[in-house]
Structures are given as structure tokens and as C-alpha cells.
Design an enzyme around this catalytic site. Structure first.
Site: not given
Lengths: 99, 490
Positions: B150, B444
Site C-alpha cells: 500500500c 496501512h
């Protein structure tokens, strides 16, 4: 009649100063950008296409188009754009008060 | 006597003296006449000079045909002369609205596109057309997470939504310089842009990009979560090198002479002034930068929050809710004079001895795209932690107060000008935000990107959702991407 000559002379002098200093070109570029931004150019382009369709591509002349779109073009300029240009010219004149 | 002076005196109608009214020049003799008042027509009739040229657009008028005529050779000449005339003029910055950003080639006049034979051929063989409306989602595409990637995905989202970069790649301007194009990251970026703007809605799987990054930036290889900021810098570096065909970093890298697309867009100049406290001599250096890393309150480096409105004016329209740190605060801290202390004396060339000094950083040259990195990850000897302090950032940013030129005028006693609308050079618009959720150990990355002037979308790997401006501005912010509002032709 003498007032008209005076106005015309004033216009000519101002115009000359605008050209000499390059301000006229700058104003033109500013105006061009503003008229594109507000969609004026696209509106008139569409109108041109309509006129050409009407008169037929083979028969239409530049003069036809000029005659057709000049009044519309003048009317469609937004007030905000007019105001801004006028303000620029006023500022310019104030800076060149020796006129 | 300048050209414009000459123009003012002689570009007038020989009959009525008017400047305007569609001035034409006779092509047989020296005569200027206005079209609107038919003065050029009179001249044509009496002298039987039947050809004239429009001084504004270069069109040729035939008085016998009573219309403009179009000859290929004359058109070519007119085009060439116009191009030359354009280059002689000095123009002020042109307004370029957010979605109209184009780079047609620095220093060239915008002219409407005319297809070449080859292009006509290509268009005929590829009849599928795509219309871009304000609501269409072309350019939006999710990215599959290939295992903690990510950090890469959010940078890709930011880069594919950088207008100048998008225009560069979509107009096919990359010519590969690498020995083997399959190892060229720039070529891969070009392919990536094609994928993003293809109209496909299924998420893209960036395995080739990942492989190329692992090959060329070894420190980022592996399936661990990496730092998005580190990835950005590494990616820009590899792209910059590959633009010149430099495969393994061995070629002499002179950042001052590179003019690749990466440098044109991202490279700014940071000025560092070291002032000797004794003789007040200043030693100045300017270093190129791709991003600005800003310390945050709560970090182990001392942060001095400036009291609101200490400059006496509200900068960048940020509401200064008491206690909230703003991006402007961070920038002010970044550009404040810093006393280097007695343990860090500098050898002063004026005093010829070691003296105490102050150091100050300011922006010498602003990049077209400015990336601000909020230093949220602290890796000091004692601790590793994430600073989650909320920093408010604006949609529009004026960098004027942080410029080297502003500092000079402040030092000369000139008061800071109120932000006047004519100095548009330093104004920026936010177009992408990268956020990190979670802790240092497990986190994240997601990003917000801007589409079509005022639509924002949240990119969470493969999932793209519509976002409000509030969502964007309320987010924590880790990497902030700003784009210059007005572009100047050099």
C-alpha cells in the site's frame, strides 16, 4: 464636433501609449485567457458552426461570419471581465499620468 | 526605438489613422487600410491592387473573389512568422486552471493541433473514442495490494494524478534512453498511465512496477511494509536517472543540468544562509530538493509553536483554533533563523576563525509540484514511535512568506505586502494527500486524490470511493502534494 475630435484624439494617444509599452499585448492575452475560462470562446465557436451550417460551407464568407457573430460576441462578454479590463486600463493610465 | 514604438507610430490606416478596425496591408504597394471602414477596399478598387493581408491574423484577402483565400504555402509562412513573433514577446504568467494544465513545449505559442499523415492513419485504424465529461471516472483505478504494498500504491495514485506528469505521459513524450526498455521505470510509468486512463474499472495489478522498483531500489525490496515517503524519493530518483538512460547510477549526476520531466516538475531550490554572529557575513548555498520534511510538535526536536497571528495577518486563511498546529506553523518553524550554538561553531571566511552563527532556510526556487512530508515517524536512538498530532493543512497555499526574496525584503525593512492578486507565482492548490493509519509496527497507507478541479476520491488499494473536501482536510496527513496554480512560460 470639436468634442468628438478631442475624444478621438485622446483614444488614439492612449492606444499609442498602450502599444508602445507593450501593455496592449498583455491586456489582449489577459482578455483571451478570461474569455476562454468563462466559456465565451466555446459559445461563439458553436454559433459560428451554426451559421456555417445554415449558409452552407461552400457559400459562407468571412464577412458573413463577422457580421453574424460580432454583435453576439460583444453582448456575451461577461460584466466581470469588462470590469477587470477597465480596472487594468485605469491603473495603467494612473501610472502614466504624464499623458 | 523599440518594435512596439514603431508599431504604434506606423501600424495605422493611411486614410483615417485608426489602429483597429481589422487593419490590412496591400500586397502590391505600401498601403495600410482598415477593413471595417472599407478603406482597403477603396485602395484595391482605385489602384487595382487585388490582394491584401490581414495584419492581425495573416489571412490573404482577394478583392476579386471577395473573400479570404487559403494557400498552403502562405499558411506555412504565416505560421512560421507568428511563431517567431511570439518568441519575441515577453508575457506575464498565463492563467492555467487546474484541469487545463498543459505543457505544449516551453516558449511556444499555443496553436491548435493539426494531425500529421501518420496520426490520421492511426485515428482511422483506431475508431474508438472516449469523451471526458466532468463526471466521468477516467483516471480512477484501484491498485491490488501485492503484500504490504500500500506504501507504493498511494504514491502511484498521487503521481498518476499529477496533471503535468499525466499530460507528459499521455502525449507520449517519453523517448526511452535505457539500454533495455524492459528495465526502464519511465517506460513502465508510461504504461501505468495508459492503464489508468484506459477506462478499465477493474483494479490494476502493478507487479511489473513492483519488480522494477525492487531491482533499482534494493533497499525497498521485500514484503515488509515500507515508508511511503522513502518510496516517493526512491521512485523520483530512479525515474530521474532513467530519463537519461543512467541504469546503475554510475553516470555523473549533475542535478543542475538535468532537464528531465521529473526535475522540471518536482525540483525546487532550498537556500541556506549561515550568518556569522560576529562579522554578520552571510554564507549562502542553494541545494536542490524534491520534498520538504517538516518536524512536528511532540517530536524530540524542540518545536516552538508560534502564537497565532504573530505576523499580524492570517496566512493562508487557516482557522487558528487555539492549539491546532497548521502546515503554515510548520513552514514558519522550518524557515526560522536557528542559533547553531557554541558547540557547532562555523569557520567564518570573514573573521578567519570559528564563530557562533545562525542558520536560516528559505525557498529560493519553488517547484511546480511541492511535496510536504510531515515527519510522523521518529527513529531516534531511544525510541521508535509515530507522532499522531493533527496538523491542519489548507486547500490553497501561498508560499510567499517562506521565499528567500520575502526574507530579503523583510530584512530591508519593507513590510510584507498584503497578498495581492497580481503576485500569483507562489500560490498552490492541494491535489493529493497520503495518510498512514495505525502504528509503526502495523499500519496501512491510503490516499486522497483530486479529480476535475473539486472532486476528491479516497484510494484504499483496490477500493476507490468518493470523498468530501472535509474528509480530506480532516485527515491526519503524512504526505501533502501541492500544485502551482499558475504556470509561467520560461
Amino acid at each position: 464636433a470639436s468634442k468628438m475630435n478631442k475624444d478621438a484624439q485622446m483614444r488614439a494617444t492612449i492606444n499609442q501609449k498602450l502599444i508602445e509599452t507593450g501593455e496592449r499585448e498583455r491586456l489582449k492575452e489577459l482578455l483571451r485567457a478570461k474569455l476562454i475560462e468563462c466559456g465565451w470562446k466555446d459559445q461563439l465557436k458553436a454559433h459560428c458552426k451554426d451559421v456555417i451550417k445554415e449558409k452552407g460551407l461552400e457559400h459562407v464568407t468571412v464577412d458573413d461570419l463577422v457580421a453574424e457573430i460580432t454583435p453576439k460576441g460583444r453582448a456575451l462578454v461577461p460584466d466581470s471581465v469588462k470590469k477587470e479590463l477597465l480596472q487594468r486600463i485605469r491603473t495603467f493610465l494612473a501610472q502614466h499620468a504624464s499623458l | 526605438v523599440s518594435v512596439s514604438h514603431f508599431q504604434a507610430k506606423s501600424c495605422i490606416c493611411h486614410m483615417c489613422g485608426a489602429h483597429l478596425n481589422r487593419l490590412h496591408s496591400c500586397l502590391y504597394c505600401v498601403f495600410f487600410g482598415c477593413f471595417t471602414k472599407k478603406h482597403i477596399h477603396e485602395h484595391a478598387k482605385t489602384k487595382r491592387h487585388n490582394l491584401a493581408i490581414d495584419l492581425l491574423y495573416g489571412g490573404i484577402y482577394c478583392f476579386m473573389c471577395q473573400d479570404y483565400i487559403y494557400d498552403k504555402d502562405m499558411e506555412q509562412i504565416a505560421k512560421e512568422e507568428q511563431r517567431k513573433a511570439w518568441k519575441l514577446q515577453a508575457f506575464t504568467p498565463t492563467v492555467v486552471s487546474h484541469y487545463q494544465c498543459t505543457m505544449t513545449g516551453i516558449g511556444e505559442k499555443y496553436s491548435t493541433w493539426e494531425p500529421t499523415k501518420r496520426e490520421l492513419e492511426l485515428l482511422r485504424h483506431n475508431p474508438k473514442r472516449r469523451k471526458i465529461t466532468t463526471n466521468c471516472t477516467i483516471g480512477l483505478r484501484g491498485l491490488i495490494n501485492l503484500g504490504n504494498t500500500c506504501f507504493m500504491n498511494c504514491i502511484v495514485q498521487a503521481l498518476t494524478h499529477t496533471p503535468l506528469l499525466r499530460d507528459f505521459f499521455l502525449s507520449d513524450r517519453h523517448k526511452c534512453e535505457m539500454q533495455s526498455p524492459s528495465s526502464c521505470l519511465v517506460c513502465e510509468m508510461s504504461t501505468l498511465f495508459q492503464e489508468f486512463y484506459s477506462g478499465h474499472r477493474s483494479p490494476h495489478i502493478p507487479y511489473r512496477l513492483l519488480h522494477l522498483v525492487w531491482t533499482h531500489a534494493r533497499h525497498l525490496a521485500g514484503y515488509e511494509q515500507q515508508d511511503a515517503h522513502e518510496f516517493l524519493i526512491a521512485a523520483l530518483d530512479v525515474l530521474h536517472r532513467h530519463c537519461k538512460g543512467d541504469d546503475n547510477g554510475k553516470k555523473a549526476n549533475n542535478p543542475n543540468h538535468c532537464n528531465c520531466i521529473i526535475d522540471q516538475i518536482f525540483t525546487g531550490g532550498l537556500q541556506s544562509d549561515v550568518t556569522c554572529q560576529v562579522c554578520h557575513g552571510v554564507s549562502t548555498t542553494i541545494d536542490p530538493f524534491w520534498d520538504i520534511s517538516l518536524d512536528l510538535p511532540g517530536s524530540s526536536t524542540p518545536f516552538w509553536p508560534l502564537s497565532p497571528g504573530s505576523d499580524g495577518n492570517v496566512v493562508n486563511g487557516e482557522s487558528h483554533v487555539s492549539g491546532t498546529t497548521t502546515l503554515t506553523d510548520c513552514l514558519r518553524r522550518f524557515t526560522r533563523p536557528e542559533h547553531l550554538g557554541s558547540s557547532a561553531k562555523i569557520k567564518c571566511s570573514g573573521c578567519h576563525s570559528y564563530q557562533e552563527s545562525t542558520k536560516q532556510l528559505t525557498m529560493k526556487k519553488l517547484p511546480i509540484v511541492a511535496c510536504f512530508h510531515l515527519k510522523r515517524f521518529e527513529h531516534s536512538a531511544k525510541l521508535r514511535r509515530k507522532i499522531t498530532t493533527y496538523v491542519s493543512f489548507p486547500l490553497e497555499l501561498d508560499m510567499t512568506p517562506f521565499m528567500a526574496s520575502s526574507k530579503e525584503s523583510r530584512m530591508n525593512g519593507q513590510y510584507q505586502q498584503p497578498t495581492d492578486s497580481l503576485n500569483n507565482d507562489n500560490k498552490y492548490s492541494l491535489f493529493a494527500v497520503v495518510n498512514h493509519q495505525g502504528t509503526l509496527e502495523s499500519g496501512h497507507y491510503t490516499s486522497f486524490i483530486r479529480q476535475h478541479k473539486d472532486q476528491w476520491f479516497k484510494c484504499d488499494d483496490a477500493i476507490i470511493t468518493k470523498a468530501s473536501i472535509k474528509d480530506v482536510l480532516d485527515s491526519e496527513g503524512y504526505l501533502l502534494f501541492y500544485h502551482k496554480q499558475f504556470l509561467e512560460y520560461e
